[in-house]
Structures are given as structure tokens and as C-alpha cells.
Design an enzyme around this catalytic site. Structure first.
Site, short mmCIF file in Angstrom:
data_model
loop_
_atom_site.label_atom_id
_atom_site.label_comp_id
_atom_site.label_asym_id
_atom_site.label_seq_id
_atom_site.Cartn_x
_atom_site.Cartn_y
_atom_site.Cartn_z
N ASP A 82 -1.24 -12.57 -4.20
CA ASP A 82 -2.22 -13.01 -3.22
C ASP A 82 -1.57 -14.24 -2.60
OD1 ASP A 82 -4.19 -14.20 -1.77
OD2 ASP A 82 -5.76 -13.99 -3.29
N HIS A 83 -1.02 -14.07 -1.38
CA HIS A 83 -0.15 -15.12 -0.85
C HIS A 83 -0.88 -16.45 -0.69
CE1 HIS A 83 -1.95 -13.64 2.90
NE2 HIS A 83 -1.80 -14.87 3.32
N HIS A 108 -8.84 -13.79 -1.53
CA HIS A 108 -8.62 -15.22 -1.25
C HIS A 108 -9.82 -16.08 -1.59
CE1 HIS A 108 -5.32 -13.48 0.76
NE2 HIS A 108 -5.83 -13.38 1.96
N1 LIG Z 1 2.39 -7.43 7.22
C1 LIG Z 1 1.84 -8.48 6.64
O1 LIG Z 1 1.91 -9.62 7.11
C2 LIG Z 1 1.10 -8.31 5.34
C3 LIG Z 1 0.38 -9.38 4.83
C4 LIG Z 1 -0.26 -9.25 3.60
C5 LIG Z 1 -0.15 -8.04 2.93
N2 LIG Z 1 0.55 -6.99 3.45
C6 LIG Z 1 0.64 -5.76 2.68
O2 LIG Z 1 2.01 -5.44 2.48
C7 LIG Z 1 2.22 -4.04 2.53
C8 LIG Z 1 3.25 -3.73 3.59
O3 LIG Z 1 2.77 -4.21 4.84
P1 LIG Z 1 3.49 -3.87 6.21
O4 LIG Z 1 2.69 -4.50 7.26
O5 LIG Z 1 4.95 -4.15 6.14
O6 LIG Z 1 3.29 -2.29 6.25
P2 LIG Z 1 3.89 -1.24 7.23
O7 LIG Z 1 4.79 -1.89 8.24
O8 LIG Z 1 2.78 -0.37 7.70
O9 LIG Z 1 4.72 -0.32 6.23
C9 LIG Z 1 5.92 -0.70 5.59
C10 LIG Z 1 6.88 0.47 5.60
O10 LIG Z 1 6.41 1.52 4.77
C11 LIG Z 1 6.94 2.75 5.23
N3 LIG Z 1 5.90 3.79 5.28
C12 LIG Z 1 4.78 3.77 6.04
N4 LIG Z 1 4.06 4.90 5.86
C13 LIG Z 1 4.76 5.65 4.98
C14 LIG Z 1 4.54 6.93 4.41
N5 LIG Z 1 3.46 7.65 4.69
N6 LIG Z 1 5.45 7.40 3.54
C15 LIG Z 1 6.55 6.68 3.22
N7 LIG Z 1 6.82 5.46 3.75
C16 LIG Z 1 5.92 4.95 4.61
C17 LIG Z 1 7.44 2.52 6.64
O11 LIG Z 1 8.85 2.62 6.65
P3 LIG Z 1 9.58 3.99 7.06
O12 LIG Z 1 8.82 4.63 8.13
O13 LIG Z 1 10.96 3.49 7.46
O14 LIG Z 1 9.60 4.75 5.78
C18 LIG Z 1 7.05 1.10 6.96
O15 LIG Z 1 8.03 0.41 7.70
C19 LIG Z 1 0.85 -3.42 2.79
O16 LIG Z 1 0.27 -3.06 1.58
C20 LIG Z 1 0.06 -4.57 3.40
O17 LIG Z 1 -1.31 -4.46 3.16
C21 LIG Z 1 1.17 -7.11 4.64
#
Ligand SMILES: NC(=O)c1ccc[n+]([C@@H]2O[C@H](COP(=O)([O-])OP(=O)(O)OC[C@H]3O[C@@H](n4cnc5c(N)ncnc54)[C@H](OP(=O)(O)O)[C@@H]3O)[C@@H](O)[C@H]2O)c1
Length: 494
Positions: free
Chosen positions: A182-183, A245
Site C-alpha cells: 500500500d504505497h 489507505h
Molecule cells: N499505475 C499505477 O500508478 C498504479 C498505482 C497503484 C497500483 N497499481 C496496480 O499495479 C498493477 C499494475 O498497474 P498498471 O497500471 O501498470 O497496469 P497495466 O498497465 O494495465 O498492466 C500492466 C501490464 O500487464 C500486462 N497485461 C495486461 N493485461 C494482461 C492480460 N490479460 N494477460 C497478460 N498480461 C496482461 C500488460 O503487458 P503486455 O500487454 O505487454 O503483456 C500491461 O502492460 C495493477 O494491479 C494496479 O492496480 C498501479
């Protein structure tokens, strides 16, 4: 504090937003500040087809854009980049894992150790598959060093799914190996809450029902759902912010002093707070919970659309973008003290803060100016403008006995003058060093969901016909003012 074991970090979902904006920039900043244990390797994987070189080029751009520290020279960057590699593949397919094993084998032979930190940075629907494959492929059990796994939020979407994910993790890892991130807990000012409470003798005697009238915890955002409309439609404010949070902040304010600042004592005390929180009675929800959704309005002088007009959002959406709760901690220390929690999008200011409002003085001797004497208020500002202020009464200069509130203000940035590390830097370093103090334990997460499940169920069943019920740029629905007014309070709207 660094243990300095050589280690490999394996990031799933490495082509995504989190890796680009947070994880690689945080690892780079740790490296540039010479706090990352060495030697290390960062093995990144996702389905997008890329070579090591292409991935490094992308990450060089991310670091330039998002990292706290910028490369002092290309040679330093090249040394960091040499530790980065990319293995394309689908994390839901068993084929990926032997290839990861092969690459890790070569790397670990050079590192001279097989310490592995896995990071699930994919959409949460993939965590189950990843954990299962880590178990069946044997990657989670190198037998030659430590293995840990960091799981991103959201951790489940209700009690049943959080329990199922905990069970899945427990089938492959022991609880000590699991780091639920939990950042918020990595923010300097959040950690400072514990220092304020437990490294200063003056607060403990007043930190209880005898002196505190109520507590307010606010996490307000000015942004809407940006590009995350379809994610937010499934989540809402209660799941996205309150379950993690805000409840974590409540625990830090309400917990008893832990014996030491170590993972188990700190997390045990937080769990006791969760156990003491009075369960929410769904038949009295209108006295305890308020939900809202923003309509069109103005934020920062700019016209912004309503939630239902955002990309990826249904035109008749019933998802809440605002939630407020009145909670009670049934313990000797807090009996009768209401804790008001609120969070929302498209509010007037981006601010996270905790307000401790103390009781009025039992007797007022300055009778001529009773209006000038407000109860003392301690405000812990988490962001922006991190610090704290305490409001006290003072005499206005002049012949008459007129009183005025004055504020004693401590600003973190002004006093220490240095830029705080990003939350992800602190948390990644802790996981690398095996310190889980700032991570959520499985039982805490389940208790948080158990508390909120009745609200989620009730809100899911009964749509709110008043939606949208606050204008973008306002401090949420008017019902939230009534929620706190019933106990004689008002929200502090910074
Ligand atoms: N972004 C933020 O700032 C943030 C903040 C807090 C928490 N989080 C959490 O961190 C996690 C990642 O967040 P994110 O924003 O980086 O997510 P994202 O960009 O939607 O997904 C990360 C990667 O996962 C792969 N992916 C997506 N759907 C897929 C599928 N069906 N099968 C296999 N691979 C798949 C994709 O890469 P490929 O298409 O190359 O496989 C994508 O680049 C999530 O759980 C999110 O809730 C994110």
C-alpha cells in the site's frame, strides 16, 4: 539499513504503467543514491515483444521523465541498464516460466546467489495464475536463497476474493514471504505519524477519549478518473481508497504503542484496532455512511466533465466517486470518539490530512469573548505541504481581553530542506531487505474487507437516485456535512 545480499527482482507486467512510472524509476533512484544492495539484476517480463535493448531504451526515457534522481552521467546509467533484462511471454501460460528460470539461472550464477523478489505488477485478475505458475514451475522454491513476492493493490474486491487470494498465496508462499503493498505507507509523513506519537512523551497523555472529541481523516483528489474509467467503474471510492489507505491511517492514529518498531509488533497493534472497530450495521447505514458521485463543474478554474461523461464510464453509472464513514473504535482508549473518514475525486484541493479535534476547555474564564476560543486542533498533513500544525488560543494585542486562534506550524520541507524519497523507493528497499513493517498482513486485509463488505453489498443492491449529487470542485455531497454535524462537528476543508 541495508543487508547487501545480491538479489534478482522479477517484475511481471513490466511493459505497464506502474513499472514505467514508479518501479523502474524508484529502483534507479535507489541505485543512483547508492542505497540499492549490489550486485543485483532486474528481470522484466510481459507479453509485448521487446529485446533487452528496446526495453532499456524505454526505461531510460521513463527514468528521465519520472525518477526523483537523474542520471549523473551516461556511464552510471549504462551500469544500471546492464542489470536490466526483458523476457517476453504471457504470464498466464506455463511456457514462460522455464524461460524465466533459464535466464535467472545464468544471472544467479554470475551474482553468486539465488535471492528472488517477485513483483506482480499486472492487472489483479492475473495474480492467481502467476502465483500458481511460480509454485508449479519451482521458481518460487530455488532452495538456494530467500524468495519474496510483492502483490500490488487492489488486494481482492471483497472479503471472499481477498480470502481466496490469500489462500492461493499461502499454497505457495509462507506469510513472511508475502508483501502486500500500500504505497501510502511508504510516504515519509505517514511514517512520521508513528514518530510523532511514540517518540514524543507529550502526546500520549492526551491521545484518548478524555481529550479527543473526534478524528477526521481526509484523502481528497482533484483529478477525475483520467484514463482509468473502466477500472474505476468496477472499483469505486470505497474499494479504491477507503479499504486500504484510509483504514491504514486510522490504525496508525488509533493503535496502542507497539513494543518495538518491527513488522510483527506494529502489525499486531494495527490488527487490534481492526478488531475493535464496531461492525457496520447495514440497517443504520444512513447514520454511518455517505456516498457521492461528481457531476460537471469547475476544478482549479477549469470546466471539467461529470463522472458519467468520462471515458470508459457508463452514462447511468452508479459507481461512487466519494465515500464518507463514521467509525467507532470500541476500546478503553477510544470509546465514544467518532472517527470520520472521507475520500473523493474532483474535490477542490488535492490533500491528505488527519485532524485531531480536542475537547473544549471544561470551564471558560474569559467570559467576554467566548466566541474567540475554539477547541485545540492538531492537523497532520500528509500531502502536499507535509507537516503538522497545532491551533491554540492566544490573546490579541490590545487593552481588551480578546482571544484569537493561532497556529504553530511545522513544515517538513522547510525544516529538513531535502527532497523525500518516493514511497516506492522506501517500500522496495524494505522488501529487498526483508522488512515487512510497512506492508499489510493478510489478516489485516481480510479484516478491512470484512468491515466494509456490508456497505459494499448495500450500495451494490440499492442504487442512489440522487447521483450525481455533488458538483466537481465541491467538497462532496451535503449529506457528508450532516454526517459529521450530528456529532457537533464540521469538516475542516483546507
Ligand atoms: N499505475 C499505477 O500508478 C498504479 C498505482 C497503484 C497500483 N497499481 C496496480 O499495479 C498493477 C499494475 O498497474 P498498471 O497500471 O501498470 O497496469 P497495466 O498497465 O494495465 O498492466 C500492466 C501490464 O500487464 C500486462 N497485461 C495486461 N493485461 C494482461 C492480460 N490479460 N494477460 C497478460 N498480461 C496482461 C500488460 O503487458 P503486455 O500487454 O505487454 O503483456 C500491461 O502492460 C495493477 O494491479 C494496479 O492496480 C498501479
Amino acid at each position: 539499513m541495508s543487508v547487501d545480499d545480491p538479489f534478482s527482482m522479477i517484475i511481471f507486467g513490466a511493459s505497464g504503467d506502474l513499472a514505467r512510472r514508479k518501479l523502474i524509476p524508484a529502483l534507479w533512484s535507489l541505485y543512483a543514491a547508492r542505497t540499492l544492495p549490489e550486485p543485483f539484476a532486474i528481470v522484466c517480463t510481459a507479453r509485448t515483444d521487446m529485446s533487452d535493448g528496446e526495453f532499456r531504451t524505454r526505461m531510460r526515457e521513463s527514468v528521465g521523465e519520472f525518477a526523483r534522481l537523474h542520471p549523473p552521467s551516461e556511464q552510471v546509467w549504462e551500469r544500471f541498464a546492464a542489470a536490466l533484462c526483458y523476457v517476453p511471454g504471457d504470464p498466464t501460460s506455463p511456457d514462460l516460466y522455464p524461460r524465466l528460470e533459464g535466464r535467472l539461472g545464468e544471472i544467479e550464477a554470475k551474482l553468486g546467489a539465488a535471492n528472488r523478489l517477485f513483483y506482480c505488477a499486472t492487472p489483479p485478475s492475473l495474480y492467481d495464475d502467476i502465483v500458481e505458475h511460480l509454485g508449479t514451475s519451482g521458481l518460487a522454491h530455488s532452495g538456494k536463497g530467500w524468495t519474496r513476492i510483492i502483490v500490488e493493490k487492489p488486494f481482492g474486491r471483497d472479503l471472499a476474493s481477498a480470502r481466496a487470494l490469500n489462500q492461493q498465496l499461502a499454497s505457495v508462499f509462507s506469510e513472511e514471504q508475502v508483501y502486500r503493498i500500500d504505497h501510502y505507507l511508504g510516504k515519509e509523513t505517514v511514517q512520521n505519524i508513528l514518530v510523532l506519537r511514540f517518540a514524543n512523551g507529550i502526546f500520549e497523555p492526551v491521545w484518548n477519549r478524555n481529550h479527543v472529541a473526534h478524528v477526521q481523516i481526509t484523502v481528497a483528489e482533484t483529478i477525475g478518473v483520467e484514463t482509468r474509467g473502466s477500472y474505476y467503474e468496477e472499483a469505486g471510492a470505497l474499494r479504491d481508497m477507503m479499504q486500504n489507505h484510509l483504514l491504514q491511517l486510522l490504525c496508525l492514529i488509533a493503535m496502542e504503542p507497539p513494543v518495538t518498531f518491527d513488522a510483527d509488533p506494529v502489525r499486531d497493534e494495527k490488527n487490534k484496532v481492526m478488531r475493535a472497530l464496531r461492525p457496520i450495521d447495514p440497517t443504520r447505514l444512513d447514520q454511518i455512511a455517505v456516498r457521492g458521485q461528481y457531476g460537471p463543474g469547475f476544478v482549479g478554474g477549469r470546466r471539467v466533465p461529470g463522472y458519467r461523461e468520462e471515458k470508459g464510464v457508463a452514462p447511468n453509472s452508479m459507481t461512487e466517486t466519494y465515500a464518507a464513514l463514521r467509525l467507532q473504535v470500541d476500546s478503553w482508549r477510544w470509546a465514544g470518539v467518532p472517527f470520520f473518514l472521507r475520500t473523493g475525486k474532483r474535490l477542490p484541493n488535492r490533500v491528505s490530512e488527519i485532524v485531531i479535534r480536542f475537547h473544549r476547555t471544561p470551564h471558560m474564564i474569559f467570559r467576554r469573548d467566548p466566541a474567540g476560543v475554539d477547541p485545540n486542533v492538531l492537523v497532520i498533513r500528509i500531502q502536499p505541504d507535509e507537516g503538522l500544525d497545532l491551533t491554540v488560543a492566544a490573546k490579541k494585542p490590545g487593552p481588551a481581553m480578546m482571544l484569537s486562534p493561532v497556529t504553530l506550524d511545522f513544515k517538513y520541507g522547510e525544516v529538513f530542506g531535502e527532497e523525500s524519497p518516493e514511497a516506492y523507493e522506501r517500500l522496495l528497499l524494505d522488501a529487498i531487505n526483508g522488512d515487512a513493517t510497512l506492508y499489510a498482513r493478510g489478516d489485516w486485509v481480510e479484516q478491512a474487507w470484512a468491515l466494509l463488505d456490508p456497505v459494499l453489498t448495500a450500495w451494490g443492491r440499492t442504487p442512489d437516485p440522487s447521483f450525481p449529487n455533488y458538483e466537481a470542485g465541491a467538497w462532496g455531497p451535503t449529506a457528508a456535512d450532516a454526517l459529521i454535524a450530528r456529532d457537533g462537528g464540521t469538516w475542516r476543508n483546507p
